[in-house]
Write an enzyme that holds these catalytic residues in place. Structure first.
Site, mmCIF file in Angstrom:
data_model
loop_
_atom_site.group_PDB
_atom_site.id
_atom_site.type_symbol
_atom_site.label_atom_id
_atom_site.label_comp_id
_atom_site.label_asym_id
_atom_site.label_seq_id
_atom_site.Cartn_x
_atom_site.Cartn_y
_atom_site.Cartn_z
ATOM 1 C CD GLU A 139 -0.556 1.109 3.412
ATOM 2 O OE1 GLU A 139 0.277 2.039 3.305
ATOM 3 O OE2 GLU A 139 -1.545 1.120 4.176
ATOM 4 C CG HIS A 183 -2.597 -8.565 9.063
ATOM 5 N ND1 HIS A 183 -1.362 -8.094 8.686
ATOM 6 C CD2 HIS A 183 -3.344 -7.481 9.405
ATOM 7 C CE1 HIS A 183 -1.365 -6.769 8.779
ATOM 8 N NE2 HIS A 183 -2.546 -6.375 9.223
ATOM 9 C CB CYS A 235 -2.321 -5.584 5.724
ATOM 10 S SG CYS A 235 -2.089 -3.974 6.476
#
Lengths: 133, 387, 351
Positions: free
Chosen positions: C81, C235, C113
């Site tokens: 990103e 994550h 992400c």
């Protein structure tokens, strides 16, 4: 003042990957590359060769008065690096403190941003070196 | 072919930050002085050679030959710009010398000029880096002080040269400059001041570096016949040489000696049929203090590696064994890059005529002037002899 | 036909800033933040590092580990990103730098992400369909948090690269499964310097819902349960969220500890799940099972069932993540602000 786009573009193999040359006639290796062997000149036979990116510090300095564009890097170390294959080159030494530098220390190639052309121009990447772990 | 070539007139502007003077003002002032000094007229000039390193980047001006001829009121004569970075002036002198030597023409003006203060310091550094390798040095953020710092580091490691010895070069240069009213920095500095000055590129500090300077210089050269006819005190050019080395410092065979200087020095001594010990004084290219050490070693005034020691011993002072840079050198007198090589000839002629005032080298008969381009990729040397 | 990981590489910058240093500047209670987010310090990229340089470093490490000819790489996808260019691919820079050019396809991915795991899925399809021999999938970021925002304590820099293929696998990917909805929990509009987020809305309806659904979904599909796995990696926007997700799904703490790296390096965004996975692979042995679940705001999760092969024991990664974690130098907030370009006008660029 920045280089033209094509000046950087045509040197991408050299600046990203240390693509140099060697003379098959005399065996000398060149980085930065030469298209004419200074020893054999017109009878030399030049071909491309990729260097490993490993070497040692031959000489170094720490720049405190940088040229335009590099002001916010300062102080930064600049070294003459002797590649294990023989040739010498000039490059920034990063991720180190001035007191860590010493002639003879082993270094390896890293990929870093060299300079950008203003906030809207291209970003020029290339080789720098760091002390080998 | 002319047998000999002489300097018959000299002229120079003050060196420094000359805010109210333009590029063309500087060179015409120096040129007019030289012509006046020679006791001749503009009509006598048959050609111009102008050494200027980077007027395009410093002043946005190219096409220097025509510009200088024009503003000197000499439009019509051939005029050539000569460029070899900081050796542009020395090379202009050599080209003028060779032209007369060839017999093509008899009276030529060799000038040198640089107007460096019209751009910011960082822009000036970029212009000066034009003398190095753009693709493999400048691109990486290399500066000229840093190239000489890389040489200094090797010299210190290989020969045990100390930072005190390197600093002593600057102390001596400033002492000599204090005796030179045309110098940019006519004042003395102490060893402590040099060693505590701002760090520029480790191990080199501010007072190891020559400054950014505006200035111009000019000499009138004449064939032997004309020289004898026109002046009583010609200064003869007995040797002229030039040599090159790799453009990038990292490609040199050694970082602790200056091979172009060694090669050019041997040629010049041979042409002048003299030995280094015959030289009474030298003006050498001390753009950075380490460069003077490399120069005096390369010119064989001492063994390789002994440059720091003989400086520390005082052998290079005005009354020493081999006085170096009685003018104050690039460090004390200033370094308007293109003008420097010609300014060295002006100083040498002044000394050989015995007109150098407080900084006069006693009984000076033979002088050597040494002008360097870039990190040593070009050396130009001239050996001058009094009449 | 098997598909899996032929080699992988990691890279995180050398510099670190401690949570307490950031808290000091903003007058926040550092103990409280450290405990709430389970974060001790985070990586800081040097002034000359960006997503392209990080991608190249980890990609070169991956090629070195995989021992393949880079010309055999048929596709490169870089998920991030924080691509250095809005228009002009990071992936071509990587392709040139690993010398995979010119016969390959390349593109940049963005899915907050999880763009790195999306890249892995794409390359899995390409190698399995024999369109290419090897694919290089990268997740890398130099993420930004608004000064003083809670994100600033975690947003860090790092990346990981995976070479996906069908032979000489150090780990086989048995299956992948994704769970995707349109959930605006975190975003950055075009031209904006810093991202915005929905604060507590990023939790239950966003991170937890997607991660849990994806984890459960892939386990159901493959008739597996938490104790069938030796390791699980999620994550890691902070240290707390993945621990809580693991607990909800029914994993034990020992299964998640190995791959939990955010407390020491911060949230490397697109690099996060992949760096956690790399940390597990660095020491994993034949037959060990790994569940990896990424999360990208906006929102979605990609889950993977991975089984380590004997090859991983024979061909250990020569540059394990722990080595990068241990090699560090702390900077203060002022230096961090300078490196990150948070001070106006401070850039490595010509005028």
């Amino acid at each position: 003042m920045s280089e033209g786009l094509a000046i950087h573009w045509r040197l991408i193999p050299q600046r990203y990957n240390l693509v140099g040359t060697e003379c098959l006639k005399c065996g000398e290796k060149f980085f930065p590359p030469r298209q004419l062997c200074p020893n054999c000149r017109r009878v030399g036979e030049i071909r491309e060769v990729k260097f490993s990116g490993e070497g040692e510090i031959y000489s170094y300095t720490v720049i405190h008065t940088p040229p335009e564009g590099f002001e916010f890097m300062k102080p930064y170390a600049m070294g003459v690096i002797k590649l294990i294959e023989g040739p010498f080159l000039t490059a920034q030494l990063v991720d180190c403190k001035p007191e860590d530098l010493e002639i003879g220390k082993r270094v390896e190639l890293v990929f870093r941003k060299i300079i950008a052309d203003g906030s809207s121009g291209i970003i020029r990447y290339g080789y720098k070196f760091k002390l080998k772990d | 072919m002319s047998k000999r070539v002489a300097i018959i007139g000299i002229g120079m502007t003050k060196f420094g930050e000359l805010w109210d003077k333009r590029y063309r003002d500087l060179i015409t002032e120096a040129g007019a002085d030289a012509i006046k000094d020679a006791g001749i007229d503009g009509e006598d000039i048959e050609g111009l050679y102008i050494g200027s390193m980077s007027p395009g980047l410093f002043a946005g001006q190219e096409h220097i030959g025509a510009l200088v001829a024009d503003y000197s009121g000499l439009s019509g004569i051939p005029a050539t710009r000569v460029e070899a970075a900081c050796a542009s002036g020395g090379l202009a002198l050599r080209e003028a010398y060779l032209t007369i030597k060839s017999g093509a023409i008899d009276i030529v003006v060799a000038g040198g000029v640089e107007k460096m203060t019209d751009v910011s310091t960082s822009s000036a550094m970029i212009a000066l880096m034009g003398a190095g390798d753009q693709e493999w040095e400048a691109f990486k953020g290399v500066t000229f002080p840093s190239l000489y710092a890389l040489m200094a580091r090797r010299h210190m490691v290989e020969y045990g040269t100390t930072i005190e010895q390197i600093s002593q070069v600057a102390v001596k240069s400033h002492h000599n400059a204090s005796l030179n009213p045309d110098a940019q920095f006519p004042f003395k500095v102490t060893l402590e001041q040099v060693m505590n000055s701002a760090i520029i590129a480790d191990p080199l500090r501010l007072l190891h570096c020559s400054p950014i300077t505006d200035g111009a210089s000019a000499v009138v050269l004449a064939s032997e016949e004309k020289a004898k006819e026109l002046v009583d005190d010609p200064v003869w050019i007995n040797g002229s040489s030039s040599a090159t080395d790799t453009i990038a410092l990292h490609d040199r065979k050694s970082l602790s000696r200056m091979d172009s200087t060694i090669i050019a020095g041997k040629k010049a001594y041979k042409e002048a049929k003299i030995k280094p010990r015959d030289i009474d004084f030298a003006e050498v290219h001390d753009c950075f203090s380490i460069a003077e050490i490399l120069a005096i070693e390369g010119l064989n005034f001492c063994k390789l590696g002994d440059g720091g020691k003989i400086t520390e011993n005082g052998e290079t002072e005005i009354d020493g064994r081999i006085p170096i840079n009685p003018s104050g050198g690039l460090k004390g007198k200033g370094h308007p890059v293109g003008a420097t090589g010609i300014a060295q000839a002006v100083e040498a002629a002044l000394q050989l005529r015995g007109k150098a005032g407080k900084r006069q080298v006693k009984d000076a008969e033979i002088a050597l002037i040494h002008n360097l381009g870039g990190s040593g990729a070009t050396t130009v040397i001239h050996i001058l002899k009094r009449n | 036909m098997k598909v899996g990981i032929v080699g992988y590489g990691v890279y995180i910058p050398r510099y670190r800033i401690k949570t307490e240093e950031i808290a000091r500047v903003w007058g926040a209670d550092s103990k409280n933040i450290s405990n709430a987010l389970l974060i001790h310090e985070k990586t800081v990229p040097a002034i000359d590092e960006d997503t392209a340089t990080i991608s190249v470093e980890c990609a070169r490490n991956a090629v070195q580990h995989a021992k393949i000819n880079p010309k055999d790489i048929g596709a490169i996808y870089v998920g991030s990103e924080s691509h250095p260019y809005a228009v002009k691919p990071t992936s071509t820079i990587v392709a040139a730098a690993v010398d995979a050019v010119p016969e390959l396809t390349a593109a940049d991915y963005e899915f907050a992400c999880k763009a790195g795991t999306a890249a892995i899925q794409t390359t899995m399809g390409l190698v399995k369909s024999k369109m290419i021999r090897y694919g290089l999938a990268i997740g890398a970021d130099t993420s930004q948090g608004k000064p003083g925002d809670v994100l600033e304590y975690t947003a860090s820099a790092g990346g990981s690269a995976y070479i996906i293929g069908t032979e000489n696998l150090i780990a086989e990917i048995h299956d992948t499964y994704s769970y995707t909805t349109d959930t605006p929990d975190f975003w950055r509009r075009e031209g904006q310097e810093f991202p915005s987020h929905g604060a507590r809305f990023t939790g239950q309806p966003a991170y937890f819902r997607h991660v849990i659904k994806a984890a459960k979904g892939i386990m159901n599909k493959n008739k597996l349960k938490p104790d069938d796995f030796d390791y699980v990696v999620f994550h890691q926007p902070n240290g707390k969220f993945p621990l809580k997700a693991a607990q909800i799904i029914g994993f034990e703490k020992k299964q998640i500890t190995e791959g939990l790296v955010t407390p020491y390096i911060g949230n490397t965004y697109s690099g996060s799940t992949l760096l956690g996975l790399a940390k597990i692979l660095d020491d994993a042995n034949e037959g060990e099972m790994i569940l990896a679940v990424s999360y990208g705001s906006g929102a979605g999760s990609d889950a993977f069932i991975i089984e380590v092969t004997k090859e991983n024991e024979k061909r250990r990664n020569p540059k394990p993540l722990q080595r990068y974690i241990d090699r560090k130098e702390y900077v203060d907030y002022a230096t961090y602000a300078k490196f990150k370009g948070k001070i106006k006008g401070v850039k490595l660029e010509k005028p």
